[in-house]
Motif scaffolding. Sequence first.
Motif, PDB file in Angstrom:
ATOM      1  N   VAL A  85      23.024  -3.366 -42.327  1.00 60.63           N
ATOM      2  CA  VAL A  85      22.368  -4.657 -42.557  1.00 60.63           C
ATOM      3  C   VAL A  85      22.408  -5.032 -44.036  1.00 60.63           C
ATOM      4  O   VAL A  85      22.628  -6.198 -44.394  1.00 60.63           O
ATOM      5  CB  VAL A  85      20.912  -4.613 -42.040  1.00 60.63           C
ATOM      6  N   ARG A  91      24.743 -10.570 -40.018  1.00 58.20           N
ATOM      7  CA  ARG A  91      25.031 -10.219 -38.622  1.00 58.20           C
ATOM      8  C   ARG A  91      23.740 -10.008 -37.826  1.00 58.20           C
ATOM      9  O   ARG A  91      23.051  -8.993 -37.991  1.00 58.20           O
ATOM     10  CB  ARG A  91      25.880  -8.938 -38.582  1.00 58.20           C
ATOM     11  N   PRO A  92      23.383 -10.939 -36.925  1.00 58.22           N
ATOM     12  CA  PRO A  92      22.182 -10.756 -36.105  1.00 58.22           C
ATOM     13  C   PRO A  92      22.257  -9.514 -35.216  1.00 58.22           C
ATOM     14  O   PRO A  92      21.228  -8.897 -34.936  1.00 58.22           O
ATOM     15  CB  PRO A  92      22.129 -12.040 -35.258  1.00 58.22           C
ATOM     16  N   ASP A  93      23.464  -9.156 -34.763  1.00 57.17           N
ATOM     17  CA  ASP A  93      23.568  -7.980 -33.902  1.00 57.17           C
ATOM     18  C   ASP A  93      23.266  -6.696 -34.663  1.00 57.17           C
ATOM     19  O   ASP A  93      22.707  -5.750 -34.102  1.00 57.17           O
ATOM     20  CB  ASP A  93      24.946  -7.913 -33.234  1.00 57.17           C
ATOM     21  N   TYR A  94      23.588  -6.661 -35.950  1.00 54.32           N
ATOM     22  CA  TYR A  94      23.228  -5.492 -36.755  1.00 54.32           C
ATOM     23  C   TYR A  94      21.705  -5.389 -36.875  1.00 54.32           C
ATOM     24  O   TYR A  94      21.123  -4.305 -36.746  1.00 54.32           O
ATOM     25  CB  TYR A  94      23.860  -5.582 -38.144  1.00 54.32           C
ATOM     26  N   LEU A  95      21.075  -6.520 -37.128  1.00 51.09           N
ATOM     27  CA  LEU A  95      19.610  -6.543 -37.211  1.00 51.09           C
ATOM     28  C   LEU A  95      18.975  -6.152 -35.884  1.00 51.09           C
ATOM     29  O   LEU A  95      17.953  -5.442 -35.852  1.00 51.09           O
ATOM     30  CB  LEU A  95      19.129  -7.937 -37.625  1.00 51.09           C
ATOM     31  N   ALA A  96      19.570  -6.606 -34.782  1.00 53.07           N
ATOM     32  CA  ALA A  96      19.007  -6.308 -33.464  1.00 53.07           C
ATOM     33  C   ALA A  96      19.041  -4.805 -33.179  1.00 53.07           C
ATOM     34  O   ALA A  96      18.073  -4.234 -32.663  1.00 53.07           O
ATOM     35  CB  ALA A  96      19.776  -7.063 -32.383  1.00 53.07           C
ATOM     36  N   ARG A 117      13.854 -11.614 -37.873  1.00 45.77           N
ATOM     37  CA  ARG A 117      14.945 -12.023 -38.774  1.00 45.77           C
ATOM     38  C   ARG A 117      16.208 -12.346 -37.992  1.00 45.77           C
ATOM     39  O   ARG A 117      16.890 -13.353 -38.249  1.00 45.77           O
ATOM     40  CB  ARG A 117      15.241 -10.914 -39.790  1.00 45.77           C
ATOM     41  N   ALA A 118      16.529 -11.510 -37.018  1.00 49.86           N
ATOM     42  CA  ALA A 118      17.731 -11.723 -36.209  1.00 49.86           C
ATOM     43  C   ALA A 118      17.607 -12.979 -35.362  1.00 49.86           C
ATOM     44  O   ALA A 118      18.547 -13.771 -35.245  1.00 49.86           O
ATOM     45  CB  ALA A 118      17.985 -10.511 -35.323  1.00 49.86           C
ATOM     46  N   THR A 124      23.423 -15.900 -32.258  1.00 46.11           N
ATOM     47  CA  THR A 124      23.465 -14.602 -31.600  1.00 46.11           C
ATOM     48  C   THR A 124      24.265 -14.700 -30.307  1.00 46.11           C
ATOM     49  O   THR A 124      24.264 -15.730 -29.635  1.00 46.11           O
ATOM     50  CB  THR A 124      22.051 -14.092 -31.272  1.00 46.11           C
ATOM     51  N   THR A 128      23.052  -9.578 -27.855  1.00 51.00           N
ATOM     52  CA  THR A 128      22.101  -9.459 -28.963  1.00 51.00           C
ATOM     53  C   THR A 128      20.782 -10.131 -28.621  1.00 51.00           C
ATOM     54  O   THR A 128      19.699  -9.593 -28.891  1.00 51.00           O
ATOM     55  CB  THR A 128      22.695 -10.066 -30.243  1.00 51.00           C
ATOM     56  N   LEU A 132      17.208  -8.249 -28.380  1.00 50.34           N
ATOM     57  CA  LEU A 132      16.033  -8.703 -29.127  1.00 50.34           C
ATOM     58  C   LEU A 132      14.847  -8.911 -28.195  1.00 50.34           C
ATOM     59  O   LEU A 132      13.704  -8.578 -28.534  1.00 50.34           O
ATOM     60  CB  LEU A 132      16.357  -9.996 -29.869  1.00 50.34           C
TER      61      LEU A 132
END
Length: 549
Positions: A85, A91-96, A117-118, A124, A128, A132
Amino acid sequence: MAGYKGGVEKMAKILRPNGSDDQVRALYAQAVQALNQAQWKDAARLIEPLLPLVSDHAGVQFVAGVAALGLNDLRAAVAHLRTAVRLNPSRPDYLAQLARAYATSGGMREATEAAVRALDAGNTDALTSDTLGVVLTRCNEHALAARAFAQAVELLPKRAGYRYNLATSLLFAGDMEAAEQEYQKCIELDPRQWRAHLSLSQLKKQSRQTNHLQCLHALLDQYGKEPEAGLYLNLAVAKELEDIGDYPASFDHLVAGKRQVALSRRYKSQDDADLFAALIAEFDGRKVEAKGFASSEPLFVLGMPRTGTTLVERILSSHPMVHSAGELMNFPMAVRRLSGATGRTLLDRDVVARSAAMDWAAVGELYVRSTRPGTGHTPHFVDKLPHNFQYVGHILNALPGAKIILLRRDPMDTCLGNFRQLFAVESSFYDYSYDLLDVGRYYLQFERLMQHWMSAFPGRIFQVCYEDLVGDQEAVTRGLIDHCGLPWDEACLRFHENEAPTATASAVQVREPLHPRFLQRWRRYGAAMEPLRALLGEGGISVPQSLSD
């Protein structure tokens, strides 16, 4: 998680004095492929040699993190995913996946922050968004979870599993009509979504004129020998047969469904007896109320499941000074973490033995801090994890200012209620619940432990009897509110108007006014209850002398 199935960053050309860029890219591609197929060991093995070579590549860190999460190496998972991250915060998938790692390791505050945040980042993909939603549900952020699940369905409307998750989130929020529609769409897309059949049956009371029995029996005839299908379909049939008053047939299907899990669990009641005995020995009256963390925020509602814990939670959270935090795993996780135990079970005899040297103030502080940001905006919050009854000694040492409310219910109704309910299949908390007599034996150990807590902590545990609450709602509610040190508020009598989400097995019932419909439910099952009645009576529990009494 069946596999990642998401896009992972491509390996850009890397100039190094040794080795081949083509070999690096090939190894990376193999690791990504293994990740997408949920081959966690292979993904971890393939990505490991790349970490010292390209540690600043976000995709490499991401693959390492998700693989570690799949292998339950939570510390490594969080470390790699945090790095991913940091290297690519867009990258929302990294945050997820970071949020999922935090939630799995008990960091609910950090999980919520990463998930929000994601979600706020937008763009997304469906996987993802669904991830979430699952994380936010675990963090008791149900409004945000419903938003994430709805987004997943919008992106992939023909994915039955996403429909199921959205339906369940709508159920928690109290939107029964929308939940029913989504469960039906889920089944239309994939009739083998067995969980959806049970959820649809439980959503409302069925009648002889309107039910799903014909469809359920047909599916049972075709798929009933498959363990998962047999479990959910038998329990769905049992629920609907009970609704129309065919209790003997209902019980037969309960037994058949629960047996599907009991055969694989190989539960031994002696294991729980040994654990409860260890708790009694550790908190024997000499170790009570050490100098813990000074907080009066938590109100712990606990007891055997299906005894009215959700009802009391709704009563308390109807008060303007109280917020419902849901069934939090935070306290058991705090105890486990600070005990220094190395096993994988949340509570075992090793954890209990290490309690003598525990820093109680640190446990209490970690617990309260871990409930943020979901708590702290009202003077009090309710933690209604029923199995916190195992942790009464820990709670009152770590949080001497906390209030504890213990739910009691007719022993026969309690045991039947636990047997009728399908709890979280993945949780070892409920291994006792797949056989009625195992439930009875568990209840005997529960009763022994409760008697010990009452003796070890006199005056600290407020008991609420479900039958008393049904019989005189206002008097019992006033006593409850007074015990919690709260001023009286009439809203506590109108708990069914409480619009806050609830993610428990009682999500449907607590939206109705209090009624006596479920009192003495066990009697409707007749002779099937005799072995349980005899077991409890022999164990010293006050039960009728015969089924006809």
